[in-house]
Design a protein around this motif. Structure first.
Motif, PDB file in Angstrom:
ATOM      1  N   VAL A 271       9.675  14.693   0.472  1.00  0.00           N
ATOM      2  CA  VAL A 271      11.044  15.115   0.116  1.00  0.00           C
ATOM      3  C   VAL A 271      11.076  16.600  -0.274  1.00  0.00           C
ATOM      4  CG1 VAL A 271      11.817  12.813  -0.542  1.00  0.00           C
ATOM      5  CG2 VAL A 271      10.752  14.274  -2.269  1.00  0.00           C
ATOM      6  N   ALA A 272      10.025  17.306   0.088  1.00  0.00           N
ATOM      7  CA  ALA A 272       9.947  18.768  -0.104  1.00  0.00           C
ATOM      8  C   ALA A 272      10.137  19.180  -1.556  1.00  0.00           C
ATOM      9  CB  ALA A 272      10.970  19.469   0.792  1.00  0.00           C
ATOM     10  N   MET A 273       9.438  18.484  -2.443  1.00  0.00           N
ATOM     11  CA  MET A 273       9.470  18.821  -3.866  1.00  0.00           C
ATOM     12  C   MET A 273       8.058  18.858  -4.417  1.00  0.00           C
ATOM     13  SD  MET A 273      12.558  16.507  -5.466  1.00  0.00           S
ATOM     14  CE  MET A 273      14.241  16.646  -4.882  1.00  0.00           C
ATOM     15  N   SER A 274       7.915  19.554  -5.503  1.00  0.00           N
ATOM     16  CA  SER A 274       6.644  19.474  -6.223  1.00  0.00           C
ATOM     17  C   SER A 274       6.617  18.148  -6.987  1.00  0.00           C
ATOM     18  CB  SER A 274       6.507  20.630  -7.205  1.00  0.00           C
ATOM     19  OG  SER A 274       7.450  20.484  -8.263  1.00  0.00           O
ATOM     20  N   PRO A 275       5.443  17.590  -7.257  1.00  0.00           N
ATOM     21  CA  PRO A 275       5.389  16.366  -8.053  1.00  0.00           C
ATOM     22  C   PRO A 275       6.111  16.486  -9.398  1.00  0.00           C
ATOM     23  CG  PRO A 275       3.265  16.765  -7.027  1.00  0.00           C
ATOM     24  CD  PRO A 275       4.124  17.982  -6.761  1.00  0.00           C
ATOM     25  N   ARG A 276       6.014  17.642 -10.011  1.00  0.00           N
ATOM     26  CA  ARG A 276       6.674  17.833 -11.307  1.00  0.00           C
ATOM     27  C   ARG A 276       8.190  17.761 -11.163  1.00  0.00           C
ATOM     28  NH1 ARG A 276       5.631  23.010 -15.373  1.00  0.00           N
ATOM     29  NH2 ARG A 276       7.054  22.328 -17.036  1.00  0.00           N
ATOM     30  N   THR A 277       8.738  18.405 -10.111  1.00  0.00           N
ATOM     31  CA  THR A 277      10.193  18.380  -9.897  1.00  0.00           C
ATOM     32  C   THR A 277      10.666  16.967  -9.583  1.00  0.00           C
ATOM     33  OG1 THR A 277      10.201  20.667  -9.109  1.00  0.00           O
ATOM     34  CG2 THR A 277      12.094  19.295  -8.500  1.00  0.00           C
ATOM     35  N   LEU A 278       9.914  16.271  -8.735  1.00  0.00           N
ATOM     36  CA  LEU A 278      10.297  14.905  -8.387  1.00  0.00           C
ATOM     37  C   LEU A 278      10.236  14.001  -9.611  1.00  0.00           C
ATOM     38  CD1 LEU A 278      11.087  12.724  -6.389  1.00  0.00           C
ATOM     39  CD2 LEU A 278       8.671  12.482  -5.769  1.00  0.00           C
ATOM     40  N   ALA A 279       9.223  14.160 -10.434  1.00  0.00           N
ATOM     41  CA  ALA A 279       9.116  13.351 -11.650  1.00  0.00           C
ATOM     42  C   ALA A 279      10.323  13.575 -12.552  1.00  0.00           C
ATOM     43  CB  ALA A 279       7.828  13.687 -12.389  1.00  0.00           C
ATOM     44  N   ARG A 280      10.767  14.828 -12.653  1.00  0.00           N
ATOM     45  CA  ARG A 280      11.931  15.135 -13.487  1.00  0.00           C
ATOM     46  C   ARG A 280      13.201  14.511 -12.910  1.00  0.00           C
ATOM     47  NH1 ARG A 280      11.054  20.132 -13.834  1.00  0.00           N
ATOM     48  NH2 ARG A 280      12.443  20.894 -12.192  1.00  0.00           N
ATOM     49  N   LYS A 281      13.339  14.545 -11.574  1.00  0.00           N
ATOM     50  CA  LYS A 281      14.530  13.953 -10.957  1.00  0.00           C
ATOM     51  C   LYS A 281      14.544  12.433 -11.129  1.00  0.00           C
ATOM     52  CE  LYS A 281      16.703  15.261  -7.340  1.00  0.00           C
ATOM     53  NZ  LYS A 281      17.895  15.830  -7.995  1.00  0.00           N
ATOM     54  N   LEU A 282      13.400  11.799 -10.997  1.00  0.00           N
ATOM     55  CA  LEU A 282      13.333  10.356 -11.213  1.00  0.00           C
ATOM     56  C   LEU A 282      13.724  10.004 -12.638  1.00  0.00           C
ATOM     57  CD1 LEU A 282      10.027   9.517  -9.309  1.00  0.00           C
ATOM     58  CD2 LEU A 282      12.293   8.681  -8.715  1.00  0.00           C
TER      59      LEU A 282
ATOM     60  N   ASN B  49       0.861  -1.192   0.000  1.00  0.00           N
ATOM     61  CA  ASN B  49       0.000   0.000   0.000  1.00  0.00           C
ATOM     62  C   ASN B  49       0.894   1.238   0.000  1.00  0.00           C
ATOM     63  OD1 ASN B  49      -2.302   1.604   0.120  1.00  0.00           O
ATOM     64  ND2 ASN B  49      -2.377   1.534   2.361  1.00  0.00           N
ATOM     65  N   PRO B  50       1.533   1.543  -1.125  1.00  0.00           N
ATOM     66  CA  PRO B  50       2.503   2.644  -1.146  1.00  0.00           C
ATOM     67  C   PRO B  50       1.840   4.007  -1.026  1.00  0.00           C
ATOM     68  CG  PRO B  50       2.102   1.837  -3.361  1.00  0.00           C
ATOM     69  CD  PRO B  50       1.370   0.901  -2.433  1.00  0.00           C
ATOM     70  N   PRO B  51       2.610   5.003  -0.581  1.00  0.00           N
ATOM     71  CA  PRO B  51       2.095   6.372  -0.575  1.00  0.00           C
ATOM     72  C   PRO B  51       1.789   6.808  -2.003  1.00  0.00           C
ATOM     73  CG  PRO B  51       4.187   6.187   0.615  1.00  0.00           C
ATOM     74  CD  PRO B  51       4.009   4.917  -0.125  1.00  0.00           C
ATOM     75  N   THR B  52       0.979   7.824  -2.139  1.00  0.00           N
ATOM     76  CA  THR B  52       0.756   8.387  -3.468  1.00  0.00           C
ATOM     77  C   THR B  52       2.003   9.156  -3.901  1.00  0.00           C
ATOM     78  OG1 THR B  52      -0.129  10.496  -2.661  1.00  0.00           O
ATOM     79  CG2 THR B  52      -1.691   8.664  -2.946  1.00  0.00           C
ATOM     80  N   PHE B  53       2.103   9.411  -5.185  1.00  0.00           N
ATOM     81  CA  PHE B  53       3.253  10.156  -5.689  1.00  0.00           C
ATOM     82  C   PHE B  53       3.281  11.558  -5.087  1.00  0.00           C
ATOM     83  CE2 PHE B  53       5.464  12.622  -9.067  1.00  0.00           C
ATOM     84  CZ  PHE B  53       6.702  12.004  -8.959  1.00  0.00           C
ATOM     85  N   GLU B  54       2.109  12.141  -4.922  1.00  0.00           N
ATOM     86  CA  GLU B  54       2.025  13.478  -4.338  1.00  0.00           C
ATOM     87  C   GLU B  54       2.510  13.462  -2.887  1.00  0.00           C
ATOM     88  OE1 GLU B  54      -0.076  13.280  -7.952  1.00  0.00           O
ATOM     89  OE2 GLU B  54      -0.301  12.002  -6.165  1.00  0.00           O
ATOM     90  N   GLU B  55       2.168  12.412  -2.152  1.00  0.00           N
ATOM     91  CA  GLU B  55       2.630  12.285  -0.768  1.00  0.00           C
ATOM     92  C   GLU B  55       4.145  12.124  -0.712  1.00  0.00           C
ATOM     93  OE1 GLU B  55      -1.297  10.202   1.299  1.00  0.00           O
ATOM     94  OE2 GLU B  55       0.233   8.961   0.340  1.00  0.00           O
ATOM     95  N   LEU B  56       4.688  11.345  -1.606  1.00  0.00           N
ATOM     96  CA  LEU B  56       6.136  11.165  -1.641  1.00  0.00           C
ATOM     97  C   LEU B  56       6.842  12.476  -1.969  1.00  0.00           C
ATOM     98  CD1 LEU B  56       6.335   7.740  -3.510  1.00  0.00           C
ATOM     99  CD2 LEU B  56       7.058   8.169  -1.163  1.00  0.00           C
ATOM    100  N   ALA B  57       6.305  13.206  -2.925  1.00  0.00           N
ATOM    101  CA  ALA B  57       6.898  14.497  -3.286  1.00  0.00           C
ATOM    102  C   ALA B  57       6.911  15.436  -2.083  1.00  0.00           C
ATOM    103  CB  ALA B  57       6.124  15.121  -4.447  1.00  0.00           C
ATOM    104  N   ALA B  58       5.811  15.453  -1.324  1.00  0.00           N
ATOM    105  CA  ALA B  58       5.746  16.314  -0.141  1.00  0.00           C
ATOM    106  C   ALA B  58       6.768  15.881   0.908  1.00  0.00           C
ATOM    107  CB  ALA B  58       4.339  16.274   0.438  1.00  0.00           C
TER     108      ALA B  58
END
Length: 253
Positions: free
Chosen positions: A173-184, A162-171
């Protein structure tokens, strides 16, 4: 004493946390039972039973042992064989490769010299293994370069059911979902969904090799809602069904 061109050794290790190793010979590590993880040059490999790893001499790698493993290793002198094509490669073993490893087991590091027959056998084994290592297993993940991406992968792997949502993960690590997606994408070459899918299958492979749990129970433990979805994802990565992959761990075949 003259350096042996090659020799074989039976070994048992673990469990043990991640440690760094460097060998003075080219090192063939063939897993008889148990599983391990290896890391080198930005790639993390899962090595289940009946698979092998080829490690280049004098190159540091990291090994973690979640369970006890039994292995048959063959160590080759650098002057006896060419350097492997990669620092580290994990790959499928063929019946011929397994038989050659078993035949070479009769010569250990306690030998004074190797007969021409023994040298020829070790040389044939090296030729076969070097070729197999050119087609590595797909049970690998790029190693993250940043602390943020590492934390995202760790959190994802710790909660596959039951993983966290992508938005929860971004929060987290103190990033926006868009920034985290780019880093991944920059660090791993994958989306988070693709990472999640691959981590689930790798975890399933490790569960298949380390437990006797039914396939259905393993599928649900990785977060799949149906056995058909699990089978499809598993076959896409490994080319086999979970049951046939588990059967391939039998080193007596």
């Amino acid at each position: 004493m003259t350096e042996l061109p090659a020799y074989s050794v039976a070994q048992c290790f673990g469990p043990a946390p991640k440690q760094q190793f460097k060998f003075d010979r080219h090192y063939l590590l063939y897993s008889v039972s148990g599983g391990l993880r290896l890391e080198a040059e930005g790639t993390i490999w899962s090595q289940p039973p009946a698979r092998a790893a080829l490690i280049t001499a004098d190159k540091p790698i990291e090994i973690s042992l979640p369970v006890k493993i039994e292995c048959r290793s063959v160590l080759f002198a650098k002057a006896f064989v060419p350097a492997p094509p990669n620092v580290l490669s994990v790959f499928e073993m063929t019946p011929l490769a397994r038989e050659l490893v078993l035949e070479c087991a009769q010569w250990s590091e306690t030998e004074d010299t190797l007969s021409s027959y023994a040298q020829g056998l070790f040389g044939t084994l090296a030729s076969v293994i070097w070729k197999l290592s050119e087609t590595p297993s797909r049970l690998s993940m790029p190693a993250p370069r940043s602390a943020a991406v590492k934390r995202v992968l760790d959190l994802t792997e710790q909660s596959l059911t039951n993983p966290p949502t992508f938005e929860e993960l971004a929060a987290l690590v103190a990033m926006s979902p868009r920034t985290l997606a780019r880093k991944l994408s920059d660090e791993l070459g994958m989306t988070w969904r693709q990472c999640l899918q691959k981590l689930r299958v790798i975890s399933a492979v490790e569960a298949l090799s380390q437990t006797d749990l039914p396939v259905t129970e393993i599928a649900f433990a990785q977060g799949y809602q149906s056995l058909s979805a699990f089978n499809a994802a598993f076959r896409e990565l490994t080319g086999k069904t979970p049951s046939s992959y588990r059967a391939s761990f039998n080193t007596s075949q």
